[in-house]
Design an enzyme around this catalytic site. Structure first.
Site, PDB file in Angstrom:
ATOM      1  N   CYS A  95      12.710  -4.620   1.103  1.00  0.00           N
ATOM      2  CA  CYS A  95      12.836  -3.426   1.950  1.00  0.00           C
ATOM      3  C   CYS A  95      13.586  -3.718   3.250  1.00  0.00           C
ATOM      4  CB  CYS A  95      11.459  -2.848   2.247  1.00  0.00           C
ATOM      5  SG  CYS A  95      10.544  -2.478   0.750  1.00  0.00           S
ATOM      6  N   HIS A 149      11.772   1.643   8.262  1.00  0.00           N
ATOM      7  CA  HIS A 149      11.597   1.658   6.814  1.00  0.00           C
ATOM      8  C   HIS A 149      10.461   2.633   6.509  1.00  0.00           C
ATOM      9  CE1 HIS A 149      10.881   0.662   2.781  1.00  0.00           C
ATOM     10  NE2 HIS A 149       9.850  -0.130   2.978  1.00  0.00           N
ATOM     11  N   ASN A 163       8.763   5.557  -0.595  1.00  0.00           N
ATOM     12  CA  ASN A 163       9.374   4.282  -0.196  1.00  0.00           C
ATOM     13  C   ASN A 163      10.522   3.975  -1.166  1.00  0.00           C
ATOM     14  OD1 ASN A 163      10.018   1.589   0.173  1.00  0.00           O
ATOM     15  ND2 ASN A 163       7.906   0.863   0.243  1.00  0.00           N
TER      16      ASN A 163
HETATM   17  C1  LIG Z   1      -1.437   1.126  -0.976  1.00  0.00           C
HETATM   18  C2  LIG Z   1      -2.097   1.854   0.186  1.00  0.00           C
HETATM   19  C3  LIG Z   1      -1.566   3.267   0.255  1.00  0.00           C
HETATM   20  C4  LIG Z   1      -3.589   1.914  -0.085  1.00  0.00           C
HETATM   21  O1  LIG Z   1      -4.243   2.568   0.994  1.00  0.00           O
HETATM   22  P1  LIG Z   1      -5.588   2.003   1.595  1.00  0.00           P
HETATM   23  O2  LIG Z   1      -6.066   2.957   2.599  1.00  0.00           O
HETATM   24  O3  LIG Z   1      -5.319   0.602   2.028  1.00  0.00           O
HETATM   25  O4  LIG Z   1      -6.548   2.081   0.357  1.00  0.00           O
HETATM   26  P2  LIG Z   1      -7.370   0.880  -0.323  1.00  0.00           P
HETATM   27  O5  LIG Z   1      -6.408  -0.045  -1.018  1.00  0.00           O
HETATM   28  O6  LIG Z   1      -8.310   0.317   0.685  1.00  0.00           O
HETATM   29  O7  LIG Z   1      -8.173   1.663  -1.392  1.00  0.00           O
HETATM   30  C5  LIG Z   1      -9.286   2.460  -1.028  1.00  0.00           C
HETATM   31  C6  LIG Z   1      -9.842   3.102  -2.283  1.00  0.00           C
HETATM   32  O8  LIG Z   1      -8.896   4.054  -2.780  1.00  0.00           O
HETATM   33  C7  LIG Z   1      -8.627   3.787  -4.148  1.00  0.00           C
HETATM   34  N1  LIG Z   1      -7.264   4.157  -4.437  1.00  0.00           N
HETATM   35  C8  LIG Z   1      -6.143   3.373  -4.417  1.00  0.00           C
HETATM   36  N2  LIG Z   1      -5.088   4.077  -4.770  1.00  0.00           N
HETATM   37  C9  LIG Z   1      -5.522   5.340  -5.020  1.00  0.00           C
HETATM   38  C10 LIG Z   1      -4.891   6.521  -5.409  1.00  0.00           C
HETATM   39  N3  LIG Z   1      -3.568   6.589  -5.625  1.00  0.00           N
HETATM   40  N4  LIG Z   1      -5.635   7.646  -5.534  1.00  0.00           N
HETATM   41  C11 LIG Z   1      -6.969   7.613  -5.307  1.00  0.00           C
HETATM   42  N5  LIG Z   1      -7.613   6.510  -4.930  1.00  0.00           N
HETATM   43  C12 LIG Z   1      -6.909   5.399  -4.789  1.00  0.00           C
HETATM   44  C13 LIG Z   1      -8.868   2.309  -4.301  1.00  0.00           C
HETATM   45  O9  LIG Z   1      -9.126   1.973  -5.654  1.00  0.00           O
HETATM   46  C14 LIG Z   1     -10.060   2.096  -3.417  1.00  0.00           C
HETATM   47  O10 LIG Z   1     -11.205   2.492  -4.110  1.00  0.00           O
HETATM   48  P3  LIG Z   1     -12.579   1.671  -3.936  1.00  0.00           P
HETATM   49  O11 LIG Z   1     -12.933   1.798  -2.478  1.00  0.00           O
HETATM   50  O12 LIG Z   1     -13.503   2.373  -4.853  1.00  0.00           O
HETATM   51  O13 LIG Z   1     -12.274   0.265  -4.354  1.00  0.00           O
HETATM   52  C15 LIG Z   1      -1.855   1.119   1.529  1.00  0.00           C
HETATM   53  O14 LIG Z   1      -2.593  -0.066   1.578  1.00  0.00           O
HETATM   54  C16 LIG Z   1      -0.382   0.787   1.732  1.00  0.00           C
HETATM   55  O15 LIG Z   1       0.443   1.656   1.909  1.00  0.00           O
HETATM   56  N6  LIG Z   1      -0.057  -0.502   1.747  1.00  0.00           N
HETATM   57  C17 LIG Z   1       1.304  -0.977   1.857  1.00  0.00           C
HETATM   58  C18 LIG Z   1       2.069  -0.585   0.629  1.00  0.00           C
HETATM   59  C19 LIG Z   1       3.141  -1.525   0.267  1.00  0.00           C
HETATM   60  O16 LIG Z   1       2.912  -2.666  -0.074  1.00  0.00           O
HETATM   61  N7  LIG Z   1       4.360  -1.042   0.302  1.00  0.00           N
HETATM   62  C20 LIG Z   1       5.494  -1.843  -0.009  1.00  0.00           C
HETATM   63  C21 LIG Z   1       5.842  -2.653   1.190  1.00  0.00           C
HETATM   64  S1  LIG Z   1       7.428  -2.406   1.790  1.00  0.00           S
END
Ligand SMILES: CC(C)(COP(=O)(O)OP(=O)(O)OC[C@H]1O[C@@H](n2cnc3c(N)ncnc32)[C@H](O)[C@@H]1OP(=O)(O)O)[C@@H](O)C(=O)NCCC(=O)NCCS
Length: 371
Positions: free
Chosen positions: A158, A298, A328
């Protein structure tokens, strides 16, 4: 935070010299003493890569959160509240990273009024090239008729467009080339595991392109800062298909050719590096919240962007956002936003923008750009 690796900055004597020459240019009626005329003719302004034109291409097909809800256990409310994404674009069956890059490149050349035959360098920043080789940049070169251009792809995930811009700036500043085409293009949805709700909601496809030309009028890349930390290489990866784990029936069954991410860890990394990059860029170029016209981050996650901007601190009104529409798009996200910002009038000649990218590798980078 690593040091400045390309582009120079506005410290030292450059700012007063630029201002002095601007004043002279603005007052043609004033006859300069001979000594001063000779002195000013000897002053050389830095050669910088300046934006001559921009273009972008987004595929027509829209994939909404409700569409995703029919494929995995998720819902619109969760996706919007956790990411800010409402929908993303998906390449048609006959579209590829190369074909979208070509569309964006043609639009950038038209916008710059540059004949592709003038282009001496094409860099395509991508993690989703048409082939392992040849480079997608060569495919673009052929398609647009840029027969004089050297071509290669750059893989910094990215951060790819920011890295590629630093390379173009270095080659233009050194005099090696005068016109460079820098493209960020991705077909992320071909590498997304649509059974993994944690990652499939995040990514979209598209391409953005910039024609850079040598300029000595004070516009262009004022400052660049690049960095990487390979310790975090396993936080975002496509584990299969490379020399470590070539494609086999097992890698396919094991879903090794799809994107794997450790969302939570990436979230923390991205927020901190975004803050650090913005603060460093502003310090290096002596910018304040008032003198920065636009931040183009980004488009990773609205929560990451808001958290970082709040802590710098900067007003959110100065941040260009299109994540809601496209998700993204990895290396394409910054140049797509740059093109839209110029077309929307959010970025005008004379404005100063800070472009920031971060992603797999881990990699990161910033560019301070005077339009
Ligand atoms: C991926 C991302 C959106 C997840 O959001 P988050 O707030 O961190 O959520 P978590 O990973 O803590 O998940 C919380 C809960 O939601 C659930 N969950 C994850 N994706 C879900 C979805 N699409 N819909 C519903 N629930 C979801 C998880 O399973 C978890 O459930 P649990 O508590 O029962 O285990 C966030 O971490 C993010 O944007 N990270 C960076 C993404 C990335 O790597 N981008 C590329 C880099 S350039």
């Amino acid at each position: 935070m690593p040091g400045t690796v390309a582009g120079g900055d506005l410290s030292g004597s450059r700012v007063p010299i630029l201002r002095h020459l601007d004043m002279i240019d603005a007052s043609p009626a004033v006859e300069l003493p001979v000594v001063l005329r000779e002195a000013t003719s000897r002053m050389t302004l830095p050669v910088r890569a300046a934006v001559a034109g921009t273009g972008s291409y987004l595929p027509k097909k829209v994939l909404t959160n409700n569409d995703l809800q029919r494929r995995v256990d998720t819902n619109d409310q969760w996706i919007v509240s956790r990411t800010g994404i409402h929908e993303r674009r998906v390449a048609a069956d006959d579209e590829t990273t190369g074909s979208m890059a070509t569309m964006a490149a043609r639009r950038a050349c038209e916008n710059a009024k540059v004949d592709p035959a003038q282009i001496e360098l094409i860099i395509v920043a991508t993690v989703s090239p048409d082939y392992p080789f040849p480079a997608t940049a060569c495919l673009v070169q052929h398609a647009i008729g840029a027969r004089r251009a050297a071509c290669f792809d750059l893989e910094a995930a990215c951060s790819g467009f920011i890295y590629a811009t630093a390379v173009a700036q270095g080659m233009i500043a050194s005099g090696a080339v005068r016109t460079a085409l820098v493209i960020g293009a991705e077909t992320m949805t071909r590498f997304v595991d649509f059974s993994d709700r944690c990652s499939c909601i995040l990514f979209g496809d598209g391409a953005g392109a910039v024609v850079f030309q040598a300029a000595t009028d004070g516009s262009g890349v004022l400052h660049t800062n690049l960095g990487a930390d390979g310790q975090g290489s396993n936080l975002m990866e496509i584990p299969g298909g490379g020399s470590r784990s070539p494609a086999t029936a097992d890698t396919v069954v094991g879903r090794q050719h799809f994107i794997h991410i450790e969302g939570k860890k990436v979230f923390k990394f991205a927020t901190q590096v975004f803050i650090d990059l913005l603060r460093e860029a502003m310090r290096a170029c002596e910018l304040t919240a008032d003198s920065v016209d636009l931040i183009i981050p980004h488009q990773v996650n609205l929560r990451i962007i808001e958290a970082a901007i709040k802590r710098v601190p900067l007003p959110m009104e100065k941040v260009y956002l299109n994540i809601g529409n496209y998700g993204n798009t990895s290396a394409a996200s910054v140049p797509i936003a740059l093109d839209e910002a110029r077309r929307d009038g959010r970025l005008k000649p004379g404005d100063t923008a800070i472009l920031v990218g971060f992603g797999a590798g881990l990699t990161w980078g910033s560019t301070v750009l005077k339009i």
